[in-house]
Enzyme design. Structure first.
Site, PDB file in Angstrom:
ATOM      1  N   TRP A  21       0.700  -1.124   0.109  1.00 23.74           N
ATOM      2  CA  TRP A  21       0.042   0.014  -0.067  1.00 23.74           C
ATOM      3  C   TRP A  21       0.799   1.262  -0.055  1.00 23.74           C
ATOM      4  O   TRP A  21       0.702   2.340  -0.850  1.00 23.74           O
ATOM      5  CB  TRP A  21      -1.010  -0.021   1.107  1.00 23.74           C
ATOM      6  CG  TRP A  21      -2.068   0.984   1.284  1.00 23.74           C
ATOM      7  CD1 TRP A  21      -1.976   1.957   0.307  1.00 23.74           C
ATOM      8  CD2 TRP A  21      -2.799   1.262   2.235  1.00 23.74           C
ATOM      9  NE1 TRP A  21      -3.025   2.938   0.616  1.00 23.74           N
ATOM     10  CE2 TRP A  21      -3.370   2.390   1.927  1.00 23.74           C
ATOM     11  CE3 TRP A  21      -3.047   0.617   3.526  1.00 23.74           C
ATOM     12  CZ2 TRP A  21      -4.383   3.105   2.858  1.00 23.74           C
ATOM     13  CZ3 TRP A  21      -4.040   1.403   4.400  1.00 23.74           C
ATOM     14  CH2 TRP A  21      -4.660   2.382   4.090  1.00 23.74           C
ATOM     15  N   ASP A  52       1.636  -8.570  -1.789  1.00 20.32           N
ATOM     16  CA  ASP A  52       0.175  -8.290  -1.764  1.00 20.32           C
ATOM     17  C   ASP A  52      -0.080  -6.621  -2.183  1.00 20.32           C
ATOM     18  O   ASP A  52       0.754  -5.834  -1.644  1.00 20.32           O
ATOM     19  CB  ASP A  52      -0.343  -8.423  -0.349  1.00 20.32           C
ATOM     20  CG  ASP A  52      -1.803  -8.006  -0.328  1.00 20.32           C
ATOM     21  OD1 ASP A  52      -2.706  -8.821  -0.435  1.00 20.32           O
ATOM     22  OD2 ASP A  52      -2.105  -6.630   0.078  1.00 20.32           O
ATOM     23  N   TYR A  57      -4.265   1.094  -4.726  1.00 28.31           N
ATOM     24  CA  TYR A  57      -3.003   1.697  -3.834  1.00 28.31           C
ATOM     25  C   TYR A  57      -2.246   2.467  -5.024  1.00 28.31           C
ATOM     26  O   TYR A  57      -1.622   1.931  -5.757  1.00 28.31           O
ATOM     27  CB  TYR A  57      -2.068   0.525  -3.502  1.00 28.31           C
ATOM     28  CG  TYR A  57      -2.755  -0.539  -2.484  1.00 28.31           C
ATOM     29  CD1 TYR A  57      -3.958  -0.155  -1.699  1.00 28.31           C
ATOM     30  CD2 TYR A  57      -2.188  -1.572  -2.079  1.00 28.31           C
ATOM     31  CE1 TYR A  57      -4.301  -1.025  -0.795  1.00 28.31           C
ATOM     32  CE2 TYR A  57      -2.695  -2.537  -1.337  1.00 28.31           C
ATOM     33  CZ  TYR A  57      -3.729  -1.997  -0.601  1.00 28.31           C
ATOM     34  OH  TYR A  57      -4.194  -2.987   0.584  1.00 28.31           O
ATOM     35  N   ARG A 225      -2.044   8.544   8.765  1.00 22.84           N
ATOM     36  CA  ARG A 225      -1.933   8.724  10.015  1.00 22.84           C
ATOM     37  C   ARG A 225      -2.271  10.292  10.585  1.00 22.84           C
ATOM     38  O   ARG A 225      -2.526  10.286  11.961  1.00 22.84           O
ATOM     39  CB  ARG A 225      -0.456   8.259  10.522  1.00 22.84           C
ATOM     40  CG  ARG A 225      -0.085   6.582  10.386  1.00 22.84           C
ATOM     41  CD  ARG A 225       1.202   6.441  10.576  1.00 22.84           C
ATOM     42  NE  ARG A 225       1.989   6.960   9.510  1.00 22.84           N
ATOM     43  CZ  ARG A 225       3.309   6.374   8.975  1.00 22.84           C
ATOM     44  NH1 ARG A 225       3.733   5.619   9.912  1.00 22.84           N
ATOM     45  NH2 ARG A 225       3.904   6.917   8.052  1.00 22.84           N
ATOM     46  N   GLY A 277       4.343  -4.284   5.463  1.00 19.85           N
ATOM     47  CA  GLY A 277       4.231  -3.015   4.600  1.00 19.85           C
ATOM     48  C   GLY A 277       5.617  -2.155   4.781  1.00 19.85           C
ATOM     49  O   GLY A 277       6.415  -2.246   6.011  1.00 19.85           O
TER      50      GLY A 277
END
Length: 328
Positions: A21, A52, A57, A225, A277
């Site tokens: 991502w 993945d 993304y 975030r 990640g």
């Protein structure tokens, strides 16, 4: 590198998977393609053979980078991507109509530079499309040889039950980490009971469990975030206090960091895979620290005690979910 078998795949998958991502840049403050490709190569060198990604993304950017990075090495890698989010009108929205799924499959195969996707996952449940219709569409892709296995992401038990009446589910991808444990109540027991591998995401809880976030850490641009409730001033202190105590426990008991403890904890919950990640090669340096040991029952209990004493009101990852659609 520990491995596990996933039905329909040509070889076992590493129990740590590379999550991409952040490599796509969107909601992570941008990306650097050179670093991203080097990160994917570093993951392969460490024994990670499951990557993945998802179309959303970076709106195709992550899949493009994965495709370029895997040229010449495709046969040694399992690719998991997703389907069912439509960003054509701006903000991503759930859309699992058959025509949308067919369009996305063709686009993903092209961006990934491959003729088959190993695990094709419905990114978010779209209640405006019958789950049985979605399942039948993906199963047709599987029968046609365009995908090898079907997965679902962010599905609840009732939704998986409906889906499984039409097509087999090989993997389920719920959010799961030391701070976000809702999957323990239903999704993980269901997966275990039905032989579904849990490909869990958010292992380090957006970096909180890396041990590198401080009270004054700031995030640039569209980094999610900035809106994550756990990172806000009224909540961050409690989570950082938990991280500090968990780090002390990990070092005392195992000579490991809190990061290694957090990922090992996921792997010790059963037949689980932890998505790791990263967008720079150095962020994968601690991967070997997770292998070759286990958390004993007494330490598991101590972890629960620490969390109970530091996080009075645990928060889930619900803020990341795209708006739900209405059942028809």
């Amino acid at each position: 590198m520990e491995q596990t078998s996933i039905p329909g795949l040509p070889f076992p998958a590493s129990r740590i998977a590379l999550g991409t991502w952040a490599i796509g840049g969107w909601m992570w403050g941008g990306t650097d393609e050179k670093d991203a490709i080097a990160t994917i190569h570093r993951a392969l060198d460490l024994g990670i053979n499951l990557v993945d990604t998802a179309p959303v993304y970076g709106f195709g950017q992550s899949e493009e980078i994965v495709g370029r990075a895997l040229e010449g090495r495709r046969d040694e890698v399992l690719i998991a991507t997703k389907v069912g989010l439509d960003w054509s009108e701006g903000r991503p929205r759930r859309n699992s109509r058959p025509e949308r799924l067919r369009h996305e499959l063709d686009d993903s195969l092209h961006r990934l530079r491959t003729d088959v996707i190993d695990i094709y996952q419905v990114h978010w449940p779209d209640e405006a499309t019958a789950f049985e219709v979605t399942a039948e569409t993906l199963d047709a892709f599987r029968r046609d040889g365009k995908i090898r296995a079907i997965g679902v992401s962010n599905f609840d038990v009732a939704q998986m039950d409906r889906f499984r009446k039409v097509a087999p589910i090989a993997t389920v991808q719920p959010p799961y980490n030391l701070f976000e444990r809702g999957a323990e109540d239903d999704v993980l027991p269901y997966a275990k009971a039905h032989g579904i591998v849990a490909l869990t995401y958010g292992a380090l809880c957006r970096g909180l469990l890396s041990g590198k976030i401080a009270a004054d850490t700031t995030f640039e641009g569209d980094d999610l975030r900035n809106v994550d409730p756990k990172f806000q001033p009224d909540r961050r202190g409690a989570y950082l206090a938990a991280v500090a105590r968990l780090d002390a426990l990990a070092r005392e008991k195992f000579g490991k960091s809190v990061l290694a403890l957090a990922v090992r904890w996921i792997l010790d919950q059963g037949d689980t895979i932890a998505l790791w990640g990263a967008r720079r090669p150095s962020q994968l340096d601690p991967v070997p620290d997770v292998m070759g040991w286990h958390i004993d029952a007494a330490t598991m209990a101590e972890i629960d005690r620490i969390l109970g004493e530091t996080i009075a009101e645990p928060l889930g990852p619900e803020f990341m979910a795209p708006p739900r659609t209405t059942a028809t």
